[in-house]
Design a protein around this motif. Structure first.
Motif, PDB file in Angstrom:
ATOM      1  N   PHE A   2       0.841  -1.211   0.000  1.00 52.45           N
ATOM      2  CA  PHE A   2       0.000   0.000   0.000  1.00 52.45           C
ATOM      3  C   PHE A   2       0.871   1.255   0.000  1.00 52.45           C
ATOM      4  CE2 PHE A   2      -3.269   2.939   0.698  1.00 52.45           C
ATOM      5  CZ  PHE A   2      -2.891   3.787   1.714  1.00 52.45           C
ATOM      6  N   HIS A   9       1.403   7.392  -6.106  1.00 57.24           N
ATOM      7  CA  HIS A   9       0.313   8.370  -6.216  1.00 57.24           C
ATOM      8  C   HIS A   9       0.813   9.764  -5.846  1.00 57.24           C
ATOM      9  CE1 HIS A   9      -3.902   9.454  -6.429  1.00 57.24           C
ATOM     10  NE2 HIS A   9      -3.927   9.878  -5.198  1.00 57.24           N
ATOM     11  N   ARG A  13       1.705  12.920  -8.752  1.00 61.38           N
ATOM     12  CA  ARG A  13       1.070  14.241  -8.586  1.00 61.38           C
ATOM     13  C   ARG A  13       1.916  15.317  -9.268  1.00 61.38           C
ATOM     14  NH1 ARG A  13       1.605  16.985  -3.420  1.00 61.38           N
ATOM     15  NH2 ARG A  13       3.006  15.282  -2.865  1.00 61.38           N
ATOM     16  N   LEU A  52      -3.363  12.458 -15.700  1.00 65.28           N
ATOM     17  CA  LEU A  52      -4.530  12.519 -14.812  1.00 65.28           C
ATOM     18  C   LEU A  52      -5.267  11.177 -14.770  1.00 65.28           C
ATOM     19  CD1 LEU A  52      -6.182  15.998 -15.479  1.00 65.28           C
ATOM     20  CD2 LEU A  52      -5.588  15.054 -13.252  1.00 65.28           C
ATOM     21  N   LEU A  56      -5.807   8.891 -11.585  1.00 62.66           N
ATOM     22  CA  LEU A  56      -7.150   8.488 -11.168  1.00 62.66           C
ATOM     23  C   LEU A  56      -7.180   7.006 -10.816  1.00 62.66           C
ATOM     24  CD1 LEU A  56     -10.264   9.005 -10.994  1.00 62.66           C
ATOM     25  CD2 LEU A  56     -10.350   8.507 -13.435  1.00 62.66           C
ATOM     26  N   VAL A  62      -5.498   3.305  -4.202  1.00 67.68           N
ATOM     27  CA  VAL A  62      -5.151   3.823  -2.869  1.00 67.68           C
ATOM     28  C   VAL A  62      -6.410   3.909  -2.009  1.00 67.68           C
ATOM     29  CG1 VAL A  62      -4.376   5.883  -1.628  1.00 67.68           C
ATOM     30  CG2 VAL A  62      -3.129   5.120  -3.631  1.00 67.68           C
ATOM     31  N   PRO A  67      -6.057   2.573   4.930  1.00 71.09           N
ATOM     32  CA  PRO A  67      -6.580   2.375   6.301  1.00 71.09           C
ATOM     33  C   PRO A  67      -7.373   3.603   6.758  1.00 71.09           C
ATOM     34  CG  PRO A  67      -4.181   2.072   6.193  1.00 71.09           C
ATOM     35  CD  PRO A  67      -4.599   2.576   4.871  1.00 71.09           C
ATOM     36  N   HIS A  92     -11.569  14.765  -1.605  1.00 73.19           N
ATOM     37  CA  HIS A  92     -10.431  14.588  -2.519  1.00 73.19           C
ATOM     38  C   HIS A  92     -10.864  13.820  -3.763  1.00 73.19           C
ATOM     39  CE1 HIS A  92      -6.279  13.976  -3.717  1.00 73.19           C
ATOM     40  NE2 HIS A  92      -6.434  12.666  -3.682  1.00 73.19           N
ATOM     41  N   MET A  96     -11.086  15.557  -7.481  1.00 76.74           N
ATOM     42  CA  MET A  96     -10.173  15.034  -8.498  1.00 76.74           C
ATOM     43  C   MET A  96     -10.933  14.456  -9.685  1.00 76.74           C
ATOM     44  SD  MET A  96      -7.451  16.027  -7.654  1.00 76.74           S
ATOM     45  CE  MET A  96      -6.495  16.628  -6.281  1.00 76.74           C
ATOM     46  N   VAL A 100     -10.400  15.614 -13.543  1.00 72.04           N
ATOM     47  CA  VAL A 100     -10.150  14.697 -14.665  1.00 72.04           C
ATOM     48  C   VAL A 100     -11.157  14.943 -15.787  1.00 72.04           C
ATOM     49  CG1 VAL A 100     -10.195  12.259 -15.350  1.00 72.04           C
ATOM     50  CG2 VAL A 100      -9.102  12.924 -13.202  1.00 72.04           C
ATOM     51  N   LEU A 134      -7.278  21.095  -9.078  1.00 74.17           N
ATOM     52  CA  LEU A 134      -6.091  20.370  -8.587  1.00 74.17           C
ATOM     53  C   LEU A 134      -5.420  21.124  -7.443  1.00 74.17           C
ATOM     54  CD1 LEU A 134      -4.561  19.139 -11.957  1.00 74.17           C
ATOM     55  CD2 LEU A 134      -5.354  17.681 -10.094  1.00 74.17           C
ATOM     56  N   ARG A 142       0.427  17.156   3.073  1.00 72.60           N
ATOM     57  CA  ARG A 142       1.126  15.862   3.125  1.00 72.60           C
ATOM     58  C   ARG A 142       2.535  16.050   2.582  1.00 72.60           C
ATOM     59  NH1 ARG A 142      -1.923  10.894   2.911  1.00 72.60           N
ATOM     60  NH2 ARG A 142      -3.413  11.068   4.617  1.00 72.60           N
TER      61      ARG A 142
HETATM   62  C1  HEM Z   1      -6.305  12.802 -10.241  1.00 73.42           C
HETATM   63  C2  HEM Z   1      -5.614  13.604  -9.484  1.00 73.42           C
HETATM   64  C3  HEM Z   1      -5.107  13.252  -8.082  1.00 73.42           C
HETATM   65  C4  HEM Z   1      -4.013  13.813  -7.478  1.00 73.42           C
HETATM   66  C5  HEM Z   1      -3.093  14.854  -8.084  1.00 73.42           C
HETATM   67  C6  HEM Z   1      -3.886  13.206  -6.147  1.00 73.42           C
HETATM   68  C7  HEM Z   1      -2.886  13.516  -5.240  1.00 73.42           C
HETATM   69  C8  HEM Z   1      -2.753  12.930  -3.989  1.00 73.42           C
HETATM   70  C9  HEM Z   1      -1.643  13.188  -3.066  1.00 73.42           C
HETATM   71  C10 HEM Z   1      -0.481  14.120  -3.334  1.00 73.42           C
HETATM   72  C11 HEM Z   1      -1.866  12.453  -1.941  1.00 73.42           C
HETATM   73  C12 HEM Z   1      -0.996  12.380  -0.663  1.00 73.42           C
HETATM   74  C13 HEM Z   1      -0.145  11.121  -0.769  1.00 73.42           C
HETATM   75  C14 HEM Z   1       0.735  10.950   0.479  1.00 73.42           C
HETATM   76  O1  HEM Z   1       0.278  11.206   1.585  1.00 73.42           O
HETATM   77  O2  HEM Z   1       1.890  10.540   0.295  1.00 73.42           O
HETATM   78  C15 HEM Z   1      -3.101  11.734  -2.159  1.00 73.42           C
HETATM   79  C16 HEM Z   1      -3.612  10.889  -1.230  1.00 73.42           C
HETATM   80  C17 HEM Z   1      -4.737  10.168  -1.477  1.00 73.42           C
HETATM   81  N1  HEM Z   1      -5.455  10.113  -2.654  1.00 73.42           N
HETATM   82 FE1  HEM Z   1      -5.170  11.208  -4.308  1.00 73.42          FE
HETATM   83  N2  HEM Z   1      -4.894  12.306  -5.950  1.00 73.42           N
HETATM   84  C18 HEM Z   1      -5.659  12.296  -7.125  1.00 73.42           C
HETATM   85  C19 HEM Z   1      -6.757  11.531  -7.370  1.00 73.42           C
HETATM   86  C20 HEM Z   1      -7.270  10.672  -6.461  1.00 73.42           C
HETATM   87  C21 HEM Z   1      -8.473   9.910  -6.681  1.00 73.42           C
HETATM   88  C22 HEM Z   1      -9.333   9.965  -7.951  1.00 73.42           C
HETATM   89  C23 HEM Z   1      -8.674   9.176  -5.541  1.00 73.42           C
HETATM   90  C24 HEM Z   1      -9.787   8.212  -5.214  1.00 73.42           C
HETATM   91  C25 HEM Z   1     -10.468   7.540  -6.062  1.00 73.42           C
HETATM   92  C26 HEM Z   1      -7.589   9.468  -4.618  1.00 73.42           C
HETATM   93  C27 HEM Z   1      -7.449   8.901  -3.368  1.00 73.42           C
HETATM   94  C28 HEM Z   1      -6.495   9.246  -2.444  1.00 73.42           C
HETATM   95  C29 HEM Z   1      -6.460   8.745  -1.059  1.00 73.42           C
HETATM   96  C30 HEM Z   1      -7.471   7.796  -0.420  1.00 73.42           C
HETATM   97  C31 HEM Z   1      -5.341   9.306  -0.454  1.00 73.42           C
HETATM   98  C32 HEM Z   1      -4.862   9.151   1.014  1.00 73.42           C
HETATM   99  C33 HEM Z   1      -4.307   7.789   1.241  1.00 73.42           C
HETATM  100  C34 HEM Z   1      -3.932   7.578   2.709  1.00 73.42           C
HETATM  101  O3  HEM Z   1      -3.254   8.424   3.273  1.00 73.42           O
HETATM  102  O4  HEM Z   1      -4.333   6.543   3.264  1.00 73.42           O
HETATM  103  N3  HEM Z   1      -6.747  10.378  -5.207  1.00 73.42           N
HETATM  104  N4  HEM Z   1      -3.622  12.039  -3.408  1.00 73.42           N
END
Ligand code: HEM
Length: 148
Positions: A2, A9, A13, A52, A56, A62, A67, A92, A96, A100, A134, A142
């Motif tokens: 994970f 992910h 970004r 993107l 996605l 993720v 958790p 989020h 996002m 997209v 975005l 983070r």
């Molecule tokens: C499409 C553009 C997206 C960008 C630029 C983006 C960016 C990010 C970034 C920078 C983080 C922090 C990662 C870290 O803590 O190391 C994050 C966390 C997360 N993203 Fe995205 N995200 C995007 C789309 C999505 C989508 C579509 C989903 C869900 C379907 C998603 C679900 C999550 C989740 C659940 C976390 C937190 C995970 C955790 O800490 O347990 N993201 N995202």
């Protein structure tokens, strides 16, 4: 596993962010200068929308294994009162998805547009909305690089 996917992910970004800046810049430049729509303009949009789409898919993975999200679903009522949990369980993802869709619409409608000017107008609007979403939806609190 994970943590590896979450790290990817996090890293992707930056490709999304720089791809967005590049696509928006080429579109606005073409719009302001009254330029001709060139393969570089289409390619800029393709880099942005493709990164993107990959982000996605990674985000959905993720989301399914996080958790944090699982904890939120354990008690959704309480999670909605918690800014951090509500952000990752709902906001989020929704923001996002809108980003997209907006970028993809800008790219696809530009390709179908009858004139170069209309191509630049449509791509600029789509990419600008996606870029604003975005900036708002990326969790900048983070770590800026993964596994740090
Ligand atoms: C499409 C553009 C997206 C960008 C630029 C983006 C960016 C990010 C970034 C920078 C983080 C922090 C990662 C870290 O803590 O190391 C994050 C966390 C997360 N993203 Fe995205 N995200 C995007 C789309 C999505 C989508 C579509 C989903 C869900 C379907 C998603 C679900 C999550 C989740 C659940 C976390 C937190 C995970 C955790 O800490 O347990 N993201 N995202």
């Amino acid at each position: 596993m994970f943590e590896l996917i979450k790290g990817l992910h996090n890293l992707l970004r930056w490709i999304v962010v720089f791809g967005g800046v590049y696509a928006l810049w080429t579109s606005l430049r073409g719009l302001i200068s009254g330029g001709v729509w060139a393969p570089t303009d289409r390619r800029a949009g393709l880099i942005f929308t493709s990164s993107l789409n990959v982000q996605l898919v990674l985000g959905i993975v993720v989301y399914l294994f996080s958790p944090l999200v699982r904890g939120a679903f354990g008690n959704m009522g309480a999670a909605m009162q918690d800014d951090h949990l509500r952000f990752f369980a709902v906001e989020h993802l929704v923001i996002m998805l809108l980003a997209v869709v907006s970028a993809q619409l800008g790219y696809s409608l530009a390709r179908r547009a009858p004139t170069d000017r209309a191509k630049f107008v449509r791509s600029s609007i789509g990419y600008l909305i996606a870029a604003l979403l975005l900036v708002y939806g990326i969790p900048w609190g983070r770590s800026l690089i993964p596994w740090a």
